[in-house]
Design an enzyme around this catalytic site. Sequence first.
Site, mmCIF file in Angstrom:
data_model
loop_
_atom_site.group_PDB
_atom_site.id
_atom_site.type_symbol
_atom_site.label_atom_id
_atom_site.label_comp_id
_atom_site.label_asym_id
_atom_site.label_seq_id
_atom_site.Cartn_x
_atom_site.Cartn_y
_atom_site.Cartn_z
ATOM 1 N NE ARG A 1 24.567 10.092 -21.952
ATOM 2 C CZ ARG A 1 24.616 8.861 -21.455
ATOM 3 N NH1 ARG A 1 25.158 7.887 -22.163
ATOM 4 N NH2 ARG A 1 24.141 8.583 -20.263
ATOM 5 C CG HIS B 1 18.718 3.172 -20.857
ATOM 6 N ND1 HIS B 1 17.635 2.807 -21.629
ATOM 7 C CD2 HIS B 1 19.071 4.412 -21.281
ATOM 8 C CE1 HIS B 1 17.360 3.790 -22.476
ATOM 9 N NE2 HIS B 1 18.217 4.767 -22.284
ATOM 10 C CG ASP C 1 22.340 11.035 -18.113
ATOM 11 O OD1 ASP C 1 21.752 12.069 -17.708
ATOM 12 O OD2 ASP C 1 22.098 10.503 -19.213
ATOM 13 C CG ASP D 1 19.077 14.866 -19.642
ATOM 14 O OD1 ASP D 1 19.905 14.202 -19.005
ATOM 15 O OD2 ASP D 1 18.510 14.438 -20.672
ATOM 16 C CG HIS E 1 13.460 11.345 -23.150
ATOM 17 N ND1 HIS E 1 13.563 9.993 -22.968
ATOM 18 C CD2 HIS E 1 14.722 11.825 -22.966
ATOM 19 C CE1 HIS E 1 14.820 9.674 -22.693
ATOM 20 N NE2 HIS E 1 15.542 10.770 -22.683
ATOM 21 C CG ASP F 1 -0.209 -0.019 2.526
ATOM 22 O OD1 ASP F 1 1.037 -0.137 2.512
ATOM 23 O OD2 ASP F 1 -0.878 0.080 3.577
ATOM 24 C CE1 TYR G 1 28.024 6.053 -23.733
ATOM 25 C CE2 TYR G 1 27.465 6.225 -26.072
ATOM 26 C CZ TYR G 1 27.366 6.696 -24.776
ATOM 27 O OH TYR G 1 26.602 7.818 -24.522
ATOM 28 C CG HIS H 1 23.037 7.638 -27.615
ATOM 29 N ND1 HIS H 1 23.221 8.999 -27.662
ATOM 30 C CD2 HIS H 1 24.059 7.159 -26.846
ATOM 31 C CE1 HIS H 1 24.273 9.333 -26.938
ATOM 32 N NE2 HIS H 1 24.822 8.236 -26.444
ATOM 33 C CD GLU I 1 21.338 12.960 -24.520
ATOM 34 O OE1 GLU I 1 21.694 11.975 -23.864
ATOM 35 O OE2 GLU I 1 20.220 13.480 -24.407
ATOM 36 C CG HIS J 1 16.173 14.137 -25.227
ATOM 37 N ND1 HIS J 1 15.735 14.872 -24.147
ATOM 38 C CD2 HIS J 1 17.278 13.479 -24.797
ATOM 39 C CE1 HIS J 1 16.534 14.633 -23.114
ATOM 40 N NE2 HIS J 1 17.484 13.803 -23.479
ATOM 41 C CD GLU K 1 21.960 14.624 -21.476
ATOM 42 O OE1 GLU K 1 22.283 13.750 -20.648
ATOM 43 O OE2 GLU K 1 20.842 14.648 -22.028
#
Length: 407
Positions: free
Chosen positions: A374, A219, A236, A247, A330, A33, A357, A319, A353, A323, A376
């Site tokens: 990366r 991710h 990130d 971001d 996003h 709950d 890799y 990638h 960004e 965005h 960004e």
Amino acid sequence: MIHQNRRKELLSQLDDNAVVVISTNPEQFRNGDVTFAFRPHSDFFYLTGFQEPQAVAVISADNYVLFLRAKNPEREIWDGERLGLADAPKVLKLDSALNIDALNERLLQLIKPESVVYFDAKPCELDLKIAELLSEKGFESVQAPLHEMRLIKDDLEISIMQKAADISVVAHEKAMKQVAAGMFEYQLQSVFDAHFVSHDSEHAYTPIVAGGKNACILHYINNDQVLKDGELVLIDAGCELGYYASDITRVFPVNGRFSEAQKQIYQIVLNAQLAAIASIKPGVSVQQPHKIACDVIQQGLQTLGLLTQDESLSKFYMHGTGHWLGMDVHDVGKYQQDGQPRVFEKGMVITVEPGIYIRKDAKINPVYHNIGIRIEDDVLVTDTNNTVLTGNLAQTINEIETLMSKN
Ligand code: GLY
Ligand code: MN
Ligand code: MN
């Protein structure tokens, strides 16, 4: 006033007899709950400014009605104060407030035979119910005009986004100063947790704190490994303030000094990012930053002998380069218009960004193995150019090493 103006602006783009029906997010259970902290739906908050759960707005030119929870002294002891039906009209500039429990009986009474209804059903119980109620009348999507409005940020939105960016910049600086070999990734994450909460903000998305090879998992969110001397850490992380996101990604050496191989890859990504950002201004295709970033990275990897002319860049860069950024990380807004890439306009905010890799691969010189980079930043399109909202954060190799050497 701002929400009222947005409702007016939206209606001006719809049929004269338009009735927009829009609900907020459902409350979400985490387990048992236990609920997650409630976060209103971005479209709903954008038009209403109302932050409570279980609410449906019905918006037309001559009638603005909100279904919301009635006051309930017993429940308010447990869950906190509710605005309630009596105060809602004045506070929210409604024509009338109705009990959400009466939605079934009252919704269709607000819709006339000549009404053109606009509604988009989210996958939740409340919207399924609304869709069922409206099914006979039929409805159209309001997302295209609404999301075009959200795509172009006004001065108030930009000032909130700048504040969100500033909070995130300081958190990244703190992380660069506090990192040490032997720390766990989650300990470094806690720098962001504490900084965001202490500035009345929260994570805009699940943060990535990825040491060494984990940076090559796009991710990665486990954030539970030890940070090692000689490795890089990719973070990130960005806060949400007043329902607006920032971001940011930065990569820095755990021991404060980049190795030569790390510097080589870092500099290629930085060159790509700076060139991509430099291209952003009104009238330029939104595809341009990606095209430029890919060209710079392809060229840089070829120069280092990591990629041949015939090999696909997607082996190392898989990638997009950015965005839309706004109430959602996003953010909404189309990237194409009439089947063509659209062009940048003043008031849009986009992330830039690019990354490289390099996973472990017997064909690649081991000095480059497990380097994931990366960089960004958040870029606002201005009248003739752009401003980097996150531009105060250390970014070059020298800036990062200098910042990390200070305590
Ligand atoms: N942090 C999510 C992204 O960079 O797209
Ligand atoms: Mn991003
Ligand atoms: Mn990001």
